[in-house]
Design an enzyme around this catalytic site. Sequence first.
Site, PDB file in Angstrom:
ATOM      1  N   CYS A   1     -19.706  31.090  94.415  1.00  0.00           N
ATOM      2  CA  CYS A   1     -19.333  30.579  92.407  1.00  0.00           C
ATOM      3  C   CYS A   1     -17.835  31.664  92.246  1.00  0.00           C
ATOM      4  O   CYS A   1     -16.907  31.091  92.151  1.00  0.00           O
ATOM      5  CB  CYS A   1     -19.851  31.336  91.639  1.00  0.00           C
ATOM      6  SG  CYS A   1     -20.748  32.902  91.819  1.00  0.00           S
ATOM      7  N   ASN A   2     -17.829  32.213  93.487  1.00  0.00           N
ATOM      8  CA  ASN A   2     -16.748  32.891  93.631  1.00  0.00           C
ATOM      9  C   ASN A   2     -15.197  33.730  94.832  1.00  0.00           C
ATOM     10  O   ASN A   2     -14.049  34.038  94.396  1.00  0.00           O
ATOM     11  CB  ASN A   2     -16.783  34.997  93.705  1.00  0.00           C
ATOM     12  CG  ASN A   2     -17.829  35.719  92.227  1.00  0.00           C
ATOM     13  OD1 ASN A   2     -17.154  34.561  91.152  1.00  0.00           O
ATOM     14  ND2 ASN A   2     -18.470  36.507  91.811  1.00  0.00           N
ATOM     15  N   ARG A   3     -15.710  32.321  95.899  1.00  0.00           N
ATOM     16  CA  ARG A   3     -14.912  32.482  96.448  1.00  0.00           C
ATOM     17  C   ARG A   3     -15.748  30.814  97.581  1.00  0.00           C
ATOM     18  O   ARG A   3     -16.379  31.033  97.441  1.00  0.00           O
ATOM     19  CB  ARG A   3     -14.215  33.120  97.649  1.00  0.00           C
ATOM     20  CG  ARG A   3     -16.219  33.100  98.498  1.00  0.00           C
ATOM     21  CD  ARG A   3     -15.924  34.629  99.216  1.00  0.00           C
ATOM     22  NE  ARG A   3     -15.626  35.922  98.575  1.00  0.00           N
ATOM     23  CZ  ARG A   3     -15.317  36.994  98.298  1.00  0.00           C
ATOM     24  NH1 ARG A   3     -13.983  36.577  98.814  1.00  0.00           N
ATOM     25  NH2 ARG A   3     -14.649  37.540  97.631  1.00  0.00           N
TER      26      ARG A   3
ATOM     27  N   HIS B   1      -9.511  40.446 106.520  1.00  0.00           N
ATOM     28  CA  HIS B   1     -10.052  40.152 105.583  1.00  0.00           C
ATOM     29  C   HIS B   1     -11.399  40.284 105.549  1.00  0.00           C
ATOM     30  O   HIS B   1     -12.737  40.323 104.938  1.00  0.00           O
ATOM     31  CB  HIS B   1      -8.957  39.198 104.913  1.00  0.00           C
ATOM     32  CG  HIS B   1      -9.630  38.635 103.920  1.00  0.00           C
ATOM     33  ND1 HIS B   1      -9.852  38.737 102.897  1.00  0.00           N
ATOM     34  CD2 HIS B   1     -10.501  37.047 103.802  1.00  0.00           C
ATOM     35  CE1 HIS B   1     -10.365  37.210 101.980  1.00  0.00           C
ATOM     36  NE2 HIS B   1     -10.809  36.875 102.616  1.00  0.00           N
TER      37      HIS B   1
ATOM     38  N   ALA C   1     -24.232  43.850  97.236  1.00  0.00           N
ATOM     39  CA  ALA C   1     -24.839  43.062  99.082  1.00  0.00           C
ATOM     40  C   ALA C   1     -24.707  41.677  98.732  1.00  0.00           C
ATOM     41  O   ALA C   1     -25.241  41.401  99.705  1.00  0.00           O
ATOM     42  CB  ALA C   1     -25.811  44.155  99.214  1.00  0.00           C
ATOM     43  N   GLN C   2     -24.636  41.241  97.307  1.00  0.00           N
ATOM     44  CA  GLN C   2     -24.748  39.798  97.737  1.00  0.00           C
ATOM     45  C   GLN C   2     -24.204  38.394  98.693  1.00  0.00           C
ATOM     46  O   GLN C   2     -24.002  37.767  99.361  1.00  0.00           O
ATOM     47  CB  GLN C   2     -24.791  38.633  96.330  1.00  0.00           C
ATOM     48  CG  GLN C   2     -25.180  37.427  96.445  1.00  0.00           C
ATOM     49  CD  GLN C   2     -24.880  36.938  95.091  1.00  0.00           C
ATOM     50  OE1 GLN C   2     -24.349  37.336  94.466  1.00  0.00           O
ATOM     51  NE2 GLN C   2     -25.481  35.771  94.708  1.00  0.00           N
TER      52      GLN C   2
ATOM     53  N   GLN D   1     -25.053  36.309 101.836  1.00  0.00           N
ATOM     54  CA  GLN D   1     -23.723  34.339 101.663  1.00  0.00           C
ATOM     55  C   GLN D   1     -22.694  34.438 103.119  1.00  0.00           C
ATOM     56  O   GLN D   1     -23.133  33.544 103.417  1.00  0.00           O
ATOM     57  CB  GLN D   1     -22.595  34.594 100.298  1.00  0.00           C
ATOM     58  CG  GLN D   1     -23.938  34.441  99.305  1.00  0.00           C
ATOM     59  CD  GLN D   1     -22.725  34.745  98.244  1.00  0.00           C
ATOM     60  OE1 GLN D   1     -21.849  35.971  97.775  1.00  0.00           O
ATOM     61  NE2 GLN D   1     -23.705  34.229  96.982  1.00  0.00           N
TER      62      GLN D   1
ATOM     63  N   GLY E   1     -24.938  35.847  86.980  1.00  0.00           N
ATOM     64  CA  GLY E   1     -23.712  35.997  88.459  1.00  0.00           C
ATOM     65  C   GLY E   1     -24.696  37.269  88.242  1.00  0.00           C
ATOM     66  O   GLY E   1     -25.397  37.809  88.438  1.00  0.00           O
ATOM     67  N   ALA E   2     -23.529  38.233  90.175  1.00  0.00           N
ATOM     68  CA  ALA E   2     -24.415  38.766  90.430  1.00  0.00           C
ATOM     69  C   ALA E   2     -24.878  40.373  89.172  1.00  0.00           C
ATOM     70  O   ALA E   2     -25.216  41.139  89.066  1.00  0.00           O
ATOM     71  CB  ALA E   2     -22.500  39.872  91.518  1.00  0.00           C
TER      72      ALA E   2
END
Length: 457
Positions: A50-52, A99, A115-116, A120, A192-193
């Site tokens: 959801c973030n990247r 990165h 830690a999610q 992923q 979300g997180a």
Amino acid sequence: MKLLVVGASYRTAPVAALERLAVPPADLTRTLDRLVAQPYVAEAVLVSTCNRVEVYAAVSGFHGGLGDICAVLAEQAGSPPAALAPHLYVHYDAAAVDHVFRVAAGLDSMVVGEAQILGQLRDAYHFAGGADSAGRLLHELMQQALRVGKRAHAETDIDRAGQSVVTAALDLAADLLHGDLTGRPAMVVGAGAMGSLSVATLSRLGAGPVTVTNRGAARAVRLAESYGATAVPMTDLVEALAAVDVVVAATAATEAVLTRDVVTQALARRDAARGPLVLLDLAVPRDVEAGVAELPGVEVIDIDRMAGVLADGPAAADAAEVGRIVAGEVESFLSWLRGADVAPTVAALRGRADDVVTAELRRLGQRRPDLSDDQRAEVARTVHRVVQRLLHQPTVRVRQLAAEPGGDQYAALLRELFDLEVPQTSPVDTVPDVVATDTDGRASFDAGDVPSTGGAR
């Protein structure tokens, strides 16, 4: 092969753009197949959260690899590559390793240290392995990245960095309410997180009842059930706001969720004697509309307000320590990579030596047909032993030298001295002039730099 990362995240792209780029599980195999079918892409791992959305690739050339990856991402997003360029970042070679390791360690997450992302990354790696799109280079990169992430969590308190943000915000809320949060009704907007962490922290502090709302209702229900909270639909947001004292807003929405109109309606239904309605805006972009802070009976605590509280806190110290761990691990990986690059040259040198020995033994057999089989075997063993001893120290030393910065020059020198032909599987490939380099070593580009097809060959 060289490493190339091309991606977009919450830092560079609005949620709408990330949603277009996102690859659902059902399309992962097809997208990975499309990536490795490109002329310059030999291996690929795709991370889509959801973030990247990021592609980790082993490529034979920078421009060609960038063009190939952008073409596939553009196809996925349904837009031309040039339209994606403002949202994309590019990391090449050493910066790519840095990165990936930072991502694994949680340093690039919206919630620093969460830690999610480690799970992923593991899922993305395993899926690429199953799709046969990850080869030796990405296998090594991903295995080391996962190890670095585990080390960061084991040796530091980085996974408590996100918790310190939520806890600090709730401490400020308690001060505004002149007491602790025990028994205070609270709501979390977002599942979300950060939302999950907020529900967990509110439960631990004794706040209650706790309600959860989210754009995706199913996710809100799952989160609420995990902590004995109650899920409410977003359509009931006004009523839910009127019933609570503390709200933690942590969504990934591109526009404000708690607008001035919504909050005004909630205040009209709320008993003012209960004290102020405290809104904790932990989202980037902000979830609370700017004008809400001007309303009477409302206190807004946002990231800017908390910056001073957290600037010198444990989160910053832990992040710095993880940064040092990552830096050391990056150098270790690059040393391995440089050593791996010289292996084909060493193999070619030994192959050349074997060819020379074989030719000379054949010539000896023609000149001395009187030699017995035992004599021929002894001569062959002796010659092979001499050659191996002569080559042993130089090849060991060149591997050692190749593992140091600038070590590729030693392999090049061997190829020149012995006129070796080595398959160009590890070309020396530098970032071209059209690519600007940021102060942190990342490559960036303008829209006009992104090829609309496979790129220059």
